[in-house]
Design an enzyme around this catalytic site. Structure first.
Site, short mmCIF file in Angstrom:
data_model
loop_
_atom_site.label_atom_id
_atom_site.label_comp_id
_atom_site.label_asym_id
_atom_site.label_seq_id
_atom_site.Cartn_x
_atom_site.Cartn_y
_atom_site.Cartn_z
N GLY A 86 72.10 45.67 -27.21
CA GLY A 86 70.61 45.32 -26.73
C GLY A 86 70.71 46.02 -25.28
O GLY A 86 70.08 46.29 -24.95
N SER A 87 72.42 46.50 -24.73
CA SER A 87 72.29 46.93 -23.33
C SER A 87 71.88 48.44 -23.67
O SER A 87 71.51 48.94 -23.04
CB SER A 87 74.15 46.74 -22.94
N HIS A 219 72.75 36.16 -31.20
CA HIS A 219 71.56 36.12 -31.27
C HIS A 219 71.08 35.84 -32.80
O HIS A 219 71.44 34.96 -33.57
CB HIS A 219 71.35 37.24 -31.11
N HIS A 246 73.85 62.58 -28.73
CA HIS A 246 73.99 63.95 -27.44
C HIS A 246 72.61 64.52 -27.54
O HIS A 246 73.14 66.38 -26.78
CB HIS A 246 75.47 64.68 -28.42
C1 LIG Z 1 68.12 40.04 -21.53
C2 LIG Z 1 69.56 40.28 -22.38
N1 LIG Z 1 69.19 42.10 -22.06
C3 LIG Z 1 70.10 42.78 -22.68
C4 LIG Z 1 70.95 42.38 -23.18
C5 LIG Z 1 72.07 42.71 -23.86
O1 LIG Z 1 72.47 42.69 -25.07
P1 LIG Z 1 73.70 42.95 -25.94
O2 LIG Z 1 74.77 41.47 -25.60
O3 LIG Z 1 73.87 43.42 -27.03
O4 LIG Z 1 73.99 44.08 -24.75
C6 LIG Z 1 71.06 40.31 -23.70
C7 LIG Z 1 72.50 40.02 -23.86
O5 LIG Z 1 72.90 39.62 -24.84
C8 LIG Z 1 70.19 39.65 -22.31
O6 LIG Z 1 70.71 38.65 -23.12
#
Ligand SMILES: Cc1ncc(COP(=O)(O)O)c(C=O)c1O
Length: 428
Positions: A86-87, A219, A246
């Site tokens: 998610g990041s 999740h 890339h």
């Molecule tokens: C609101 C929010 N954004 C981004 C993330 C990042 O996701 P990940 O842990 O998959 O990198 C999270 C993590 O749970 C989150 O709660």
């Protein structure tokens, strides 16, 4: 010649037997534990991942593409770009938003409004791309960015909003879309906690220029680690595909236009932008395809748990604030967040310690008020107002596990322990 079908069937049988013997994640009254999360996967997903390993085709390929299509189709997104967290999804979305190949891209020094109650990697990609986060307070009931605070935060350099659908509760998208239209702001929705959530019958992630989701282990559904960006804008999706791998043309849907424009460069090694390596693996794609059909059931269980706890814990409403579902929203209930009121006659730490002693795991709500995290001191940002509701969540926020393995007995166990705590304090 090996008989692959027979060998694979034997592998699958062993996986199934192992999982049946070991993977009981349900609540047990005679050995009670309520964890923040339990695995959503077992034999089906593991068998699919092992099949991928045995095939030796392990990096991003047809399984990832297949999952991207299935995810987009399930929710009516036009394009989906899978990546490794998610990041990374947030990083990719923001990187695409500032990229010169993107129409109307944001520029260095532009401001993007974010809620104080957000995850670290909601905000970091903005900083990493020379944007300035503008931090606004939340609505204490929904826990989401307060639209009137967003409006108040807008200045001459503001170009975007990045709301978070906190704990699966959709933001007030009616108000936020109205602000975006009137003020001509780009919208990036962080839906990492909100898989399966809707607003006005429309899935979250569908409102903005781009939406991001996380498939982290804890999740609603998982690809172990993993994330996905969704958009209805083809060119934006293409830029994200370049940046994911890339700056390469290899994974673009419309590679041809670049191959034609640069016939003198080896078409297999043509780079048309900068990029990261944020690719997902085939194991993650395979996992996702097995998990996705289970998502609705997982979300339903979380919604049922929330409804029952809201009813049963309501009597403690003089001490706690509970998250309220946004009008017109359908939350996917990521956990069960509660915020201790400032005048409560006990500390949230005492409450957590009591639950933890009963083996009910707890945690704070997201990262609390991101503006007070030390990392923010290093980078330019702007804070709007006193952030008092976000501070309250940071000081008094607590949540416990609400997931697919929480059933009636687990719910009653939590409710009973909350009551026991109140009795030890002479409050019941
Ligand atoms: C609101 C929010 N954004 C981004 C993330 C990042 O996701 P990940 O842990 O998959 O990198 C999270 C993590 O749970 C989150 O709660």
């Amino acid at each position: 010649m090996p008989n692959n079908d027979r060998l694979l069937a034997a592998v699958h049988d062993s996986i199934r037997a192992y999982c049946e013997a070991n993977h009981d994640f349900g609540f047990k009254a005679n050995d009670p534990v309520v964890r923040l999360h339990e695995p959503t996967f077992s034999a089906d997903e593991i068998a699919a991942a092992v099949d991928v390993l045995l095939s030796t085709r392990v990096t991003m390929g047809p399984k990832v593409k297949g999952f991207e299509r299935e995810y987009a189709d399930k929710f009516g997104f036009t394009h989906a770009v899978m990546n490794n967290s998610g990041s990374s999804a947030n990083l990719l979305a923001v990187a695409a938003l500032v990229n010169p190949a993107t129409k109307d891209h944001l520029k260095s020094g532009d401001e993007v409004i974010v809620p104080a109650l957000s995850w670290s990697t909601t905000v970091w990609p903005l900083v990493q791309h020379n944007l300035v986060p503008v931090i606004v307070d939340i609505d204490p009931l929904t826990l989401n960015a307060d639209p009137s605070e967003i409006e108040r935060a807008i200045g001459p350099k503001t170009r975007g909003i990045m709301p978070v659908h906190v704990y699966g509760n959709p933001c007030d998208m009616g108000a936020i879309m109205d602000i975006c239209k009137r003020r001509n702001l780009a919208l990036v929705e962080d839906c990492c906690e909100a898989l399966g959530a809707f607003y006005d019958g429309k899935p979250v992630g569908k409102f903005g220029r781009v939406g991001t989701f996380s498939f982290y282990f804890s999740h609603h559904m998982t690809t172990l680690e993993g994330g996905i960006c969704v958009t209805d804008d083809f060119e934006f999706a293409e830029v994200m595909r370049m940046l994911r791998a890339h700056g390469w043309t290899r994974e673009l849907e419309d590679r041809e236009r670049y191959l034609k424009a640069y016939p003198h460069i080896d078409p297999k090694f043509l780079f048309v932008n900068v990029g990261y390596n944020l690719r997902a693996t085939e194991l993650q794609g395979a996992f996702g395809s097995v998990q996705l059909p289970k998502l609705d059931g997982f979300v339903e269980r979380r919604r049922e748990n929330t409804a029952v706890w809201r009813r049963d814990l309501d009597r403690w409403g003089k001490f706690f604030m509970f998250q309220t579902e946004t009008p017109r929203g359908k939350s996917s209930c990521f956990g069960f967040p509660m915020t201790l009121k400032a005048d409560a006659p006990f500390k949230v730490g005492e409450f957590m310690a009591f639950l933890n002693a009963a083996r009910i795991e707890t945690r704070p709500i997201i990262a609390g008020n991101i503006a007070v995290q030390p990392a923010m001191k290093l980078f330019q940002h702007r804070v709007v107002g006193d952030l008092r509701h976000s501070n309250r969540v940071m000081e008094g926020g607590v949540s416990f596990g609400n997931h697919q393995a929480v059933d009636e007995a687990a719910r009653d166990y939590v409710t009973g322990n909350v009551g026991d705590f109140m009795r030890t304090k002479g409050l019941a």
